[in-house]
Motif scaffolding. Structure first.
Motif, PDB file in Angstrom:
ATOM      1  N   UNK A 207       0.823  -1.208   0.000  1.00  0.00           N
ATOM      2  CA  UNK A 207       0.000   0.000   0.000  1.00  0.00           C
ATOM      3  C   UNK A 207       0.861   1.264   0.000  1.00  0.00           C
ATOM      4  N   UNK A 208       0.453   2.285  -0.740  1.00  0.00           N
ATOM      5  CA  UNK A 208       1.162   3.566  -0.681  1.00  0.00           C
ATOM      6  C   UNK A 208       1.116   4.127   0.739  1.00  0.00           C
ATOM      7  N   UNK A 209       2.247   4.635   1.199  1.00  0.00           N
ATOM      8  CA  UNK A 209       2.330   5.171   2.563  1.00  0.00           C
ATOM      9  C   UNK A 209       3.533   6.096   2.653  1.00  0.00           C
ATOM     10  N   UNK A 210       3.681   6.761   3.789  1.00  0.00           N
ATOM     11  CA  UNK A 210       4.857   7.595   4.018  1.00  0.00           C
ATOM     12  C   UNK A 210       6.119   6.754   3.863  1.00  0.00           C
ATOM     13  N   UNK A 211       7.194   7.356   3.395  1.00  0.00           N
ATOM     14  CA  UNK A 211       8.428   6.611   3.141  1.00  0.00           C
ATOM     15  C   UNK A 211       8.981   5.964   4.405  1.00  0.00           C
ATOM     16  N   UNK A 212       8.710   6.571   5.565  1.00  0.00           N
ATOM     17  CA  UNK A 212       9.197   5.996   6.824  1.00  0.00           C
ATOM     18  C   UNK A 212       8.079   5.313   7.609  1.00  0.00           C
TER      19      UNK A 212
END
Length: 424
Positions: A207-212
Motif C-alpha cells: 500500500x502507498x504510505x509515508x516513506x518511513x
C-alpha cells in the motif's frame, strides 16, 4: 432454552432472581482466581528446567571459540539466529538475537524513531506535529500501552479472520499523512487468534504510505500451535522487497513462551538498512546481549526440530485448557445467546464478545467474586471499546480445575450483567 433477548419480562425477572442467588453463592466461596495475563503455567516452565544446568562449568565458548563471558557480538549468537531464521523467515544476517524481552525492543525502536527518525525520515518523529499508528482491534494491550505512553495517536481498524481490514488500512494511509506505524501480530493474533493470510500480508507491504511508515510485525506466537493445522510462515521481508518497500517491516519475536518468560531471548529482524540503523542506536545503550543465556538456549533447543518438539510438549499441557473454554462457554452461554468466542488454533488467548454494553459490568462482577479478568476495554486503544463487548480470556496459567472454576464464575457474571441490562 430461549435466548435472553427472546424471554418475556416475567421470564427475565425469574432468571435474574436465580442468577442473583447463584452469584451470591459464588461470592460466598471466596475465590481467588486469575486469568488476566497470558502467562505460561508452572508446568510449562518446568519443561525448560534443563536450562538451569546449562551451559555448564567451563562451557562458555561458541562454535567459533569466542569467550561469551566478555563484551561484544551485538548481533547475538549465529547458532541461535540460525535456529529461528527459518521459523521467522528472516535471513540469519538480518536477524539479531538480543535481550530477554521483545516488548523492550519494540519500545526502543519507537523511541529511536522519535528521537532520531528512521533512515527515510525528513526529521525525527518527535518533531512532527502528530505521529499516528494503525491499531488492529481487538488487539494487544501492551502494544497500545507503548504508543499511548509515548504520545502517539492510535487509530483502530477492524480485525478479520484473515488479518486487518485491508480496505480500512488503505483508506487511512491515503487520507492521513501522520501515520508512521502499524501494530501486527500475524500468527494466532492476540486476542482473536486470527492468522494473517499471505494475501493480506502482501497488501499491507504494497500500500502507498509515508516513506518511513513501518509495520511492527510482532511474531510472538510463530511456534505456538494448538492443532496439527500449522500455518505456513509468511516471508514478510521478501514480500516487502518484491513490493518495492524493502524497509517497511520490523520483525519481532522471543522465546518468552517457549522457554522462560523472564529469561528468554528476543529477536529483531528487518532489511539490512534497518538492521544497521537499529544497531547504530543500540550500541549506545549496550555493548552486547547476554550471550551465555543465548548459548544455553542453543544447547537446549539444538535446532528447529528441537523447537518444534519442545512446543508439542507445551501444546499437550495447554490444549485441554482451550478445549475447556469452549466447552464451558458452549454449555453456559450458548443456550442463552449470551456471547460469541473464538476457537484459536494457537497462541495464548480466546476473544469473547458479550452483549453490547455488558463487558465492563461482567468483569466488575467477576472481580467482586474473586475472579480477575483482563479489564474490559484493554484490547482497544485508550481502553475504549466502543461496544463495551470484548473480554480477553487467558487460559494458560491456572490449573485446569481452577480455570473451569473461573470460567463458570465468569459465565454467571456475564449472564447476570446481560439480564440486568435487558431489565433496564
Amino acid at each position: 432454552m430461549a435466548a435472553l433477548t427472546e424471554l418475556s419480562s416475567a421470564e427475565l425477572r425469574e432468571l435474574h432472581a436465580q442468577l442473583t442467588a447463584d452469584y451470591a453463592a459464588l461470592v460466598e466461596r471466596g475465590l481467588s482466581l486469575d486469568i488476566t495475563r497470558g502467562k505460561p503455567s508452572a508446568e510449562q516452565l518446568d519443561l525448560s528446567n534443563a536450562l538451569l544446568t546449562l551451559p555448564g562449568e567451563g562451557n562458555y565458548r561458541d562454535a567459533a571459540g569466542t569467550d561469551l563471558r566478555n563484551y561484544g557480538n551485538p548481533q547475538g549468537l549465529p547458532g541461535l539466529r540460525a535456529i529461528f531464521s527459518d521459523v521467522l523467515r528472516v535471513p540469519v544476517p538480518q536477524l539479531l538475537a538480543l535481550g530477554s524481552s521483545s516488548l523492550t525492543i519494540m519500545h526502543d525502536v519507537v523511541v529511536h524513531a522519535l528521537l532520531h527518525g528512521l533512515p527515510e525520515s525528513e526529521r525525527p518523529w518527535s518533531r512532527e506535529e502528530t505521529v499516528s499508528f494503525i491499531c488492529p482491534v481487538p488487539g494487544y494491550d501492551r502494544h497500545f500501552a507503548i504508543t499511548e505512553h509515548l504520545g502517539i495517536r492510535m487509530i483502530p481498524v477492524a480485525m478479520t479472520d484473515a488479518g486487518p481490514d485491508v480496505a480500512q488500512v488503505e483508506r487511512l494511509l491515503a487520507e492521513d499523512p501522520t501515520i508512521r506505524g502499524m501494530w501486527c501480530v500475524p500468527v494466532h493474533s492476540n486476542p482473536t487468534g486470527a492468522v494473517y493470510t499471505e494475501e493480506v500480508a502482501r497488501a499491507l507491504v504494497s500500500l502507498p504510505a509515508a516513506s518511513d511508515f513501518r509495520i511492527f510485525w510482532d511474531n510472538a506466537y510463530a511456534v505456538h500451535h494448538l492443532t496439527d493445522d500449522v500455518p505456513e510462515p509468511i516471508d514478510i521481508l521478501s514480500l516487502a522487497a518484491e513490493a518495492g518497500n524493502p524497509d517497511r517491516v520490523f520483525v519481532f519475536a522471543s522465546t518468552s513462551k517457549v522457554t522462560y518468560a523472564g529469561a528468554g531471548v528476543a529477536f529483531f529482524g528487518s532489511s539490512p538498512e534497518n538492521v544497521s540503523w537499529y544497531l547504530s542506536h543500540a550500541a549506545v545503550q549496550s555493548i552486547g546481549p547476554d550471550k551465555l543465556n543465548q548459548l544455553r538456549h542453543v544447547q537446549f533447543l539444538k535446532d528447529e526440530a528441537g523447537v518444534k518438539a519442545h512446543m508439542l510438549r507445551h501444546r499437550a499441557l495447554i490444549e485441554p485448557k482451550f478445549t475447556a473454554v469452549s466447552e464451558v462457554f458452549e454449555r453456559r452461554l450458548s443456550p442463552y445467546g449470551a456471547g460469541s468466542w473464538t476457537t484459536p488454533t494457537g497462541g495464548y488467548f480466546v476473544s469473547l464478545d458479550v452483549h453490547d454494553g455488558c463487558a465492563e459490568r461482567a468483569v466488575a462482577l467477576a472481580a467482586q467474586a474473586g475472579i480477575a479478568v483482563t479489564p474490559a476495554g484493554s484490547t482497544y486503544p485508550y481502553h475504549r471499546d466502543p461496544r463495551d463487548a470484548n473480554i480477553r480470556i487467558a487460559p494458560t496459567m491456572p490449573s485446569l480445575a481452577e480455570l473451569v472454576d473461573a470460567l463458570e464464575g465468569m459465565c454467571t457474571a456475564i449472564l447476570l450483567a446481560e439480564v440486568e441490562q435487558l431489565l433496564g
